[in-house]
Design a protein around this motif. Structure first.
Motif, mmCIF file in Angstrom:
data_model
loop_
_atom_site.group_PDB
_atom_site.id
_atom_site.type_symbol
_atom_site.label_atom_id
_atom_site.label_comp_id
_atom_site.label_asym_id
_atom_site.label_seq_id
_atom_site.Cartn_x
_atom_site.Cartn_y
_atom_site.Cartn_z
ATOM 1 N N MET A 1 0.820 -1.193 0.000
ATOM 2 C CA MET A 1 0.000 0.000 0.000
ATOM 3 C C MET A 1 0.872 1.268 0.000
ATOM 4 N N ILE A 2 1.964 1.227 0.727
ATOM 5 C CA ILE A 2 2.854 2.391 0.818
ATOM 6 C C ILE A 2 3.467 2.710 -0.540
ATOM 7 N N SER A 3 3.903 1.694 -1.246
ATOM 8 C CA SER A 3 4.562 1.928 -2.532
ATOM 9 C C SER A 3 3.575 2.236 -3.657
ATOM 10 N N GLU A 4 2.315 1.874 -3.486
ATOM 11 C CA GLU A 4 1.318 2.057 -4.540
ATOM 12 C C GLU A 4 0.601 3.404 -4.476
ATOM 13 N N ASN A 5 0.734 4.118 -3.371
ATOM 14 C CA ASN A 5 0.011 5.383 -3.180
ATOM 15 C C ASN A 5 0.974 6.487 -2.763
ATOM 16 N N ARG A 6 0.689 7.679 -3.198
ATOM 17 C CA ARG A 6 1.556 8.823 -2.878
ATOM 18 C C ARG A 6 1.540 9.148 -1.392
ATOM 19 N N GLY A 7 0.342 9.145 -0.796
ATOM 20 C CA GLY A 7 0.210 9.458 0.622
ATOM 21 C C GLY A 7 -0.719 8.490 1.322
ATOM 22 N N VAL A 8 -0.227 7.875 2.406
ATOM 23 C CA VAL A 8 -1.020 6.916 3.178
ATOM 24 C C VAL A 8 -0.886 7.249 4.653
ATOM 25 N N LEU A 9 -2.035 7.315 5.338
ATOM 26 C CA LEU A 9 -2.037 7.525 6.776
ATOM 27 C C LEU A 9 -2.508 6.230 7.428
ATOM 28 N N PRO A 61 -3.195 4.930 20.690
ATOM 29 C CA PRO A 61 -3.163 4.906 19.230
ATOM 30 C C PRO A 61 -1.869 5.529 18.702
ATOM 31 N N THR A 62 -1.499 5.124 17.513
ATOM 32 C CA THR A 62 -0.360 5.709 16.807
ATOM 33 C C THR A 62 -0.778 5.999 15.370
ATOM 34 N N ILE A 63 -0.373 7.163 14.883
ATOM 35 C CA ILE A 63 -0.642 7.552 13.501
ATOM 36 C C ILE A 63 0.691 7.685 12.782
ATOM 37 N N LEU A 64 0.800 7.013 11.646
ATOM 38 C CA LEU A 64 1.980 7.139 10.781
ATOM 39 C C LEU A 64 1.532 7.664 9.430
ATOM 40 N N LEU A 65 2.237 8.646 8.934
ATOM 41 C CA LEU A 65 1.970 9.180 7.604
ATOM 42 C C LEU A 65 3.155 8.870 6.713
ATOM 43 N N PHE A 66 2.872 8.234 5.578
ATOM 44 C CA PHE A 66 3.903 7.943 4.587
ATOM 45 C C PHE A 66 3.619 8.750 3.334
ATOM 46 N N LEU A 67 4.647 9.450 2.858
ATOM 47 C CA LEU A 67 4.578 10.169 1.585
ATOM 48 C C LEU A 67 5.703 9.674 0.701
ATOM 49 N N ASP A 68 5.354 9.321 -0.515
ATOM 50 C CA ASP A 68 6.337 8.821 -1.477
ATOM 51 C C ASP A 68 7.185 7.695 -0.895
ATOM 52 N N GLU A 71 8.367 7.523 5.731
ATOM 53 C CA GLU A 71 7.637 8.007 6.892
ATOM 54 C C GLU A 71 7.866 9.509 7.048
ATOM 55 N N SER A 72 6.765 10.267 7.073
ATOM 56 C CA SER A 72 6.852 11.723 7.153
ATOM 57 C C SER A 72 6.351 12.282 8.472
ATOM 58 N N MET A 73 5.580 11.480 9.205
ATOM 59 C CA MET A 73 5.040 11.956 10.477
ATOM 60 C C MET A 73 4.678 10.754 11.334
ATOM 61 N N ARG A 74 4.886 10.921 12.639
ATOM 62 C CA ARG A 74 4.511 9.893 13.614
ATOM 63 C C ARG A 74 3.957 10.604 14.835
ATOM 64 N N LEU A 84 -2.783 17.674 15.096
ATOM 65 C CA LEU A 84 -2.704 16.765 13.951
ATOM 66 C C LEU A 84 -3.048 17.491 12.658
ATOM 67 N N GLU A 85 -4.093 18.298 12.683
ATOM 68 C CA GLU A 85 -4.492 19.041 11.489
ATOM 69 C C GLU A 85 -3.397 19.988 11.025
ATOM 70 N N HIS A 86 -2.756 20.694 11.959
ATOM 71 C CA HIS A 86 -1.671 21.619 11.590
ATOM 72 C C HIS A 86 -0.487 20.863 10.989
ATOM 73 N N ALA A 87 -0.126 19.740 11.599
ATOM 74 C CA ALA A 87 0.998 18.954 11.082
ATOM 75 C C ALA A 87 0.683 18.412 9.689
ATOM 76 N N LEU A 88 -0.524 17.900 9.512
ATOM 77 C CA LEU A 88 -0.916 17.372 8.204
ATOM 78 C C LEU A 88 -1.003 18.475 7.152
ATOM 79 N N SER A 89 -1.503 19.646 7.535
ATOM 80 C CA SER A 89 -1.642 20.764 6.583
ATOM 81 C C SER A 89 -0.300 21.138 5.980
ATOM 82 N N ARG A 90 0.681 21.239 6.807
ATOM 83 C CA ARG A 90 2.009 21.631 6.334
ATOM 84 C C ARG A 90 2.569 20.600 5.371
ATOM 85 N N ILE A 91 2.515 19.341 5.761
ATOM 86 C CA ILE A 91 3.055 18.270 4.923
ATOM 87 C C ILE A 91 2.220 18.110 3.646
ATOM 88 N N TYR A 92 0.909 18.170 3.785
ATOM 89 C CA TYR A 92 -0.010 17.986 2.645
ATOM 90 C C TYR A 92 0.202 19.077 1.597
#
Length: 97
Positions: A1-9, A61-68, A71-74, A84-92
């Motif tokens: 899933m990580i390699s098939e999609n640009r961004g996965v949370l 809970p743990t949230i991991l964000l993968f871009l390209d 891992e871009s955020m944990r 979370l919204e502020h961190a995602l906004s910047r990266i997104y």
């Protein structure tokens, strides 16, 4: 899933985690409303311990964000929606705009 999609949370939690159960629908709604290009994936840590271990997720809970593929955020344990919204906004905005 990580390699098939640009961004996965990935959202790691268990059914016995009341905080994780309460937070999950809010995170899903946040993604659908503000970050629609991110793919959401719930990982039950009890059902898939090998996935949790592979990503070194040991608390819920743990949230991991993968871009390209990277891992871009944990975020773990005490996750605030505003933070979370502020961190995602910047990266997104860097990745998709």
């Amino acid at each position: 899933m990580i390699s098939e999609n640009r961004g996965v949370l990935f959202y790691f939690s268990t059914a016995s985690c009341s905080v994780g159960e309460a937070l999950e629908p809010k995170v899903k709604r946040l993604l659908s409303e503000k970050f629609p290009r991110l793919i959401y994936c719930f990982i039950d840590m009890n059902a898939s311990p090998e996935i949790s271990a592979r990503h070194q997720v040991f608390v819920e809970p743990t949230i991991l964000l993968f871009l390209d593929g990277k891992e871009s955020m944990r975020k773990s344990r005490h996750i605030g929606l505003i933070e979370l919204e502020h961190a995602l906004s910047r990266i997104y905005s860097l990745a998709f705009e």
